[in-house]
Motif scaffolding. Structure first.
Motif, PDB file in Angstrom:
ATOM      1  N   ASP A   1       0.834  -1.203   0.000  1.00  0.00           N
ATOM      2  CA  ASP A   1       0.000   0.000   0.000  1.00  0.00           C
ATOM      3  C   ASP A   1       0.867   1.251   0.000  1.00  0.00           C
ATOM      4  OD1 ASP A   1      -2.277  -1.555   0.046  1.00  0.00           O
ATOM      5  OD2 ASP A   1      -2.440  -1.501   2.239  1.00  0.00           O
ATOM      6  N   ARG A   2       1.947   1.223   0.769  1.00  0.00           N
ATOM      7  CA  ARG A   2       2.852   2.373   0.823  1.00  0.00           C
ATOM      8  C   ARG A   2       3.524   2.606  -0.526  1.00  0.00           C
ATOM      9  NH1 ARG A   2       5.287   1.113   5.089  1.00  0.00           N
ATOM     10  NH2 ARG A   2       6.919  -0.180   4.196  1.00  0.00           N
ATOM     11  N   GLU A   3       4.036   1.542  -1.123  1.00  0.00           N
ATOM     12  CA  GLU A   3       4.703   1.669  -2.420  1.00  0.00           C
ATOM     13  C   GLU A   3       3.740   2.142  -3.496  1.00  0.00           C
ATOM     14  OE1 GLU A   3       6.603  -2.040  -3.223  1.00  0.00           O
ATOM     15  OE2 GLU A   3       7.849  -1.965  -1.418  1.00  0.00           O
ATOM     16  N   ARG A   4       2.506   1.651  -3.438  1.00  0.00           N
ATOM     17  CA  ARG A   4       1.509   2.062  -4.426  1.00  0.00           C
ATOM     18  C   ARG A   4       1.212   3.561  -4.303  1.00  0.00           C
ATOM     19  NH1 ARG A   4      -2.166  -0.968  -2.769  1.00  0.00           N
ATOM     20  NH2 ARG A   4      -1.476  -2.785  -3.962  1.00  0.00           N
ATOM     21  N   TYR A   5       1.064   4.039  -3.065  1.00  0.00           N
ATOM     22  CA  TYR A   5       0.788   5.463  -2.863  1.00  0.00           C
ATOM     23  C   TYR A   5       1.949   6.321  -3.356  1.00  0.00           C
ATOM     24  CZ  TYR A   5      -0.170   9.957  -0.768  1.00  0.00           C
ATOM     25  OH  TYR A   5      -0.377  11.305  -0.599  1.00  0.00           O
ATOM     26  N   LEU A   6       3.170   5.958  -2.966  1.00  0.00           N
ATOM     27  CA  LEU A   6       4.331   6.758  -3.342  1.00  0.00           C
ATOM     28  C   LEU A   6       4.580   6.729  -4.844  1.00  0.00           C
ATOM     29  CD1 LEU A   6       6.735   5.847  -0.387  1.00  0.00           C
ATOM     30  CD2 LEU A   6       5.471   7.984  -0.746  1.00  0.00           C
ATOM     31  N   ALA A   7       4.230   5.610  -5.490  1.00  0.00           N
ATOM     32  CA  ALA A   7       4.397   5.537  -6.940  1.00  0.00           C
ATOM     33  C   ALA A   7       3.425   6.467  -7.661  1.00  0.00           C
ATOM     34  CB  ALA A   7       4.184   4.100  -7.417  1.00  0.00           C
ATOM     35  N   MET A   8       2.266   6.685  -7.069  1.00  0.00           N
ATOM     36  CA  MET A   8       1.228   7.513  -7.702  1.00  0.00           C
ATOM     37  C   MET A   8       1.268   8.967  -7.244  1.00  0.00           C
ATOM     38  SD  MET A   8      -1.970   4.824  -7.503  1.00  0.00           S
ATOM     39  CE  MET A   8      -3.097   6.003  -8.285  1.00  0.00           C
ATOM     40  N   HIS A   9       2.024   9.249  -6.164  1.00  0.00           N
ATOM     41  CA  HIS A   9       2.059  10.602  -5.614  1.00  0.00           C
ATOM     42  C   HIS A   9       3.515  11.036  -5.416  1.00  0.00           C
ATOM     43  CE1 HIS A   9      -1.887   8.975  -4.494  1.00  0.00           C
ATOM     44  NE2 HIS A   9      -2.318  10.216  -4.577  1.00  0.00           N
ATOM     45  N   PRO A  10       4.076  11.757  -6.348  1.00  0.00           N
ATOM     46  CA  PRO A  10       5.453  12.252  -6.206  1.00  0.00           C
ATOM     47  C   PRO A  10       5.600  13.093  -4.940  1.00  0.00           C
ATOM     48  CG  PRO A  10       4.637  12.591  -8.440  1.00  0.00           C
ATOM     49  CD  PRO A  10       3.455  12.182  -7.621  1.00  0.00           C
ATOM     50  N   LEU A  11       6.806  13.102  -4.381  1.00  0.00           N
ATOM     51  CA  LEU A  11       7.072  13.878  -3.175  1.00  0.00           C
ATOM     52  C   LEU A  11       7.110  15.363  -3.536  1.00  0.00           C
ATOM     53  CD1 LEU A  11       9.824  11.640  -1.534  1.00  0.00           C
ATOM     54  CD2 LEU A  11       7.340  11.558  -1.229  1.00  0.00           C
ATOM     55  N   THR A  12       6.023  16.037  -3.251  1.00  0.00           N
ATOM     56  CA  THR A  12       5.845  17.430  -3.650  1.00  0.00           C
ATOM     57  C   THR A  12       6.272  18.388  -2.542  1.00  0.00           C
ATOM     58  OG1 THR A  12       3.971  16.778  -5.026  1.00  0.00           O
ATOM     59  CG2 THR A  12       4.166  19.116  -4.489  1.00  0.00           C
ATOM     60  N   ALA A  13       6.955  19.462  -2.916  1.00  0.00           N
ATOM     61  CA  ALA A  13       7.362  20.479  -1.946  1.00  0.00           C
ATOM     62  C   ALA A  13       6.217  21.446  -1.695  1.00  0.00           C
ATOM     63  CB  ALA A  13       8.585  21.232  -2.457  1.00  0.00           C
ATOM     64  N   VAL A  14       5.886  21.638  -0.424  1.00  0.00           N
ATOM     65  CA  VAL A  14       4.877  22.615  -0.042  1.00  0.00           C
ATOM     66  C   VAL A  14       5.550  23.853   0.538  1.00  0.00           C
ATOM     67  CG1 VAL A  14       2.785  23.008   1.308  1.00  0.00           C
ATOM     68  CG2 VAL A  14       3.288  20.717   0.458  1.00  0.00           C
ATOM     69  N   THR A  15       6.639  23.628   1.277  1.00  0.00           N
ATOM     70  CA  THR A  15       7.481  24.707   1.769  1.00  0.00           C
ATOM     71  C   THR A  15       8.928  24.312   1.485  1.00  0.00           C
ATOM     72  OG1 THR A  15       7.961  23.856   3.998  1.00  0.00           O
ATOM     73  CG2 THR A  15       5.851  24.987   3.688  1.00  0.00           C
ATOM     74  N   ASP A  16       9.857  25.188   1.818  1.00  0.00           N
ATOM     75  CA  ASP A  16      11.257  24.849   1.563  1.00  0.00           C
ATOM     76  C   ASP A  16      11.788  23.813   2.553  1.00  0.00           C
ATOM     77  OD1 ASP A  16      11.413  26.381   3.852  1.00  0.00           O
ATOM     78  OD2 ASP A  16      12.668  27.952   2.985  1.00  0.00           O
ATOM     79  N   ARG A  17      10.964  23.406   3.529  1.00  0.00           N
ATOM     80  CA  ARG A  17      11.368  22.388   4.488  1.00  0.00           C
ATOM     81  C   ARG A  17      10.792  21.004   4.165  1.00  0.00           C
ATOM     82  NH1 ARG A  17      13.362  24.116   9.540  1.00  0.00           N
ATOM     83  NH2 ARG A  17      13.530  26.367   9.751  1.00  0.00           N
ATOM     84  N   THR A  18       9.916  20.928   3.181  1.00  0.00           N
ATOM     85  CA  THR A  18       9.288  19.650   2.837  1.00  0.00           C
ATOM     86  C   THR A  18      10.324  18.671   2.301  1.00  0.00           C
ATOM     87  OG1 THR A  18       7.275  20.848   2.206  1.00  0.00           O
ATOM     88  CG2 THR A  18       7.440  18.548   1.528  1.00  0.00           C
ATOM     89  N   ILE A  19      10.261  17.423   2.751  1.00  0.00           N
ATOM     90  CA  ILE A  19      11.170  16.386   2.261  1.00  0.00           C
ATOM     91  C   ILE A  19      10.699  15.909   0.891  1.00  0.00           C
ATOM     92  CG2 ILE A  19      12.115  14.081   2.687  1.00  0.00           C
ATOM     93  CD1 ILE A  19      11.623  14.557   5.681  1.00  0.00           C
ATOM     94  N   THR A  20      11.573  16.024  -0.101  1.00  0.00           N
ATOM     95  CA  THR A  20      11.220  15.587  -1.455  1.00  0.00           C
ATOM     96  C   THR A  20      12.190  14.553  -2.014  1.00  0.00           C
ATOM     97  OG1 THR A  20      12.455  17.470  -2.390  1.00  0.00           O
ATOM     98  CG2 THR A  20      10.082  17.768  -2.019  1.00  0.00           C
ATOM     99  N   ASP A  21      13.273  14.291  -1.310  1.00  0.00           N
ATOM    100  CA  ASP A  21      14.234  13.282  -1.747  1.00  0.00           C
ATOM    101  C   ASP A  21      13.736  11.906  -1.302  1.00  0.00           C
ATOM    102  OD1 ASP A  21      16.592  11.405  -1.233  1.00  0.00           O
ATOM    103  OD2 ASP A  21      17.566  13.023  -2.351  1.00  0.00           O
ATOM    104  N   PRO A  22      13.531  10.970  -2.227  1.00  0.00           N
ATOM    105  CA  PRO A  22      12.994   9.643  -1.871  1.00  0.00           C
ATOM    106  C   PRO A  22      13.813   8.904  -0.828  1.00  0.00           C
ATOM    107  CG  PRO A  22      12.885   9.975  -4.238  1.00  0.00           C
ATOM    108  CD  PRO A  22      13.687  11.116  -3.691  1.00  0.00           C
TER     109      PRO A  22
END
Length: 260
Positions: A159-180
Motif C-alpha cells: 500500500d505504501r509503495e503504491r501510494y508513493l508511486a502515484m504521488h510524487p514527493l511534492t514540496a509545499v514549503t522549503d522544508r518539505t522532504i522531497t528526496d525519496p
C-alpha cells in the motif's frame, strides 16, 4: 438514567460472532485453529464451530482446502463500504476532545480512505493563537504532513509503495522532504519511534506531531496535534503524552464494553 444504548437488549450469539471475526482479524493465518479461538473467546470448541459455519454460510468467512478460515466475499463488500465512509466512528472522535482539553491545540483524526490519507475530523483548540490548515476531506501531500508520515510508515508495504508511486514527493514549503531516500529514512524513524513530526514542512510557522491509532492489531488512523512552532517546541513532549493517552482511551473503552 442509564444510557439505553449501553444497557439495551443484546444477542449473545451475535456478540460472540463479532468477537470471533475480530479475533480472526488479529491472528496470523497459521494460528487460527479452532482450539485457539475457543480458548481466546472463553467458550467451547463446538460453539466455535457453530459460529464459524454460520459465518461461512453468510459469506463473511470461507474455508479453504487446508481447512483454514479466511475472510469471505461479503467481508470485502463491508471493507469497501467502510473505506468509502467519510464520517468517522464516534468512538474515534471522542479522544480528540480530550486532546484539545489537555493541550488547547487543534487536533485531527486522519485515516486511509480509497488509497489516500484523508482528514476525517478536526476540532479547533482553545488557545487564542490557533492553526487550522486542514479540514475534513482534505487529502494529499502526505510527505509534508505528520499524519501522512504515520499512515505511510505503518501501512502495508504494498500500500505504501503504491501510494508513493502515484504521488510524487511534492514540496509545499522549503522544508518539505522531497528526496525519496531521505523520506524513506524518515518513515523508518517514524516506525521506530512510534510517532511522526513535521516543523514547517506543510505550513510556515506551524508544527505537528501525530501518533498511530491501533485496534486489534489494525491501523485505524492517527491523531495529530497542530500548534504554532514556538509553542510546539516548548510543549512537544507534553503533546506526545496527551496523544498516546488519547489512544489508550480506546483500549479502556474496549475493556469496559467487554465487561458489560
Amino acid at each position: 438514567m442509564a444510557d439505553e444504548t449501553r444497557t439495551g437488549t443484546r444477542i449473545q450469539s451475535v456478540s460472540r460472532a463479532a468477537q470471533l471475526l475480530m479475533l480472526i482479524a488479529s491472528l496470523p493465518e497459521a494460528e487460527r485453529s479452532v482450539n485457539r479461538m475457543a480458548a481466546e473467546l472463553g467458550t467451547s470448541v463446538p460453539t466455535v464451530y457453530h459460529l464459524l459455519n454460520t459465518l461461512v454460510d453468510a459469506k463473511l468467512l470461507t474455508r479453504d482446502e487446508r481447512k483454514q478460515y479466511r475472510f469471505g466475499l461479503a467481508m470485502e463488500v463491508l471493507s469497501v463500504a467502510y473505506a468509502q465512509q467519510t464520517v468517522p466512528p464516534p468512538e474515534l472522535v471522542a479522544p480528540l476532545r480530550r486532546i484539545i482539553e489537555d493541550t488547547g491545540e487543534s487536533a485531527y483524526l486522519t485515516a486511509w480512505r480509497n488509497g489516500n490519507p484523508v482528514v476525517l475530523a478536526h476540532l479547533s483548540g482553545t488557545h487564542a493563537v490557533q492553526v487550522t490548515n486542514l479540514r475534513p476531506g482534505y487529502r494529499g501531500v502526505a510527505n509534508a504532513r505528520a499524519s501522512g508520515k504515520v499512515l505511510l510508515a505503518f501501512a502495508e508495504p504494498d500500500d505504501r509503495e503504491r501510494y508513493l508511486a502515484m504521488h510524487p514527493l511534492t514540496a509545499v514549503t522549503d522544508r518539505t522532504i522531497t528526496d525519496p531516500d531521505v523520506f524513506a529514512k524518515e518513515l523508518a524513524q517514524v516506525a521506530r519511534n512510534g510517532y511522526a513530526t513535521e516543523v514547517e514542512e506543510f505550513s510556515a510557522g506551524v508544527a505537528c506531531i501525530a501518533v498511530p491509532v491501533w485496534r486489534n492489531g489494525m491501523l485505524m488512523g492517527c491523531y495529530t496535534v497542530s500548534a504554532p512552532v514556538e509553542r510546539y517546541r516548548k510543549q512537544r513532549t507534553g503533546y506526545l503524552t496527551v496523544l498516546r493517552d488519547a489512544v489508550a482511551m480506546l483500549d479502556e473503552d474496549k475493556d469496559e464494553d467487554e465487561e458489560t
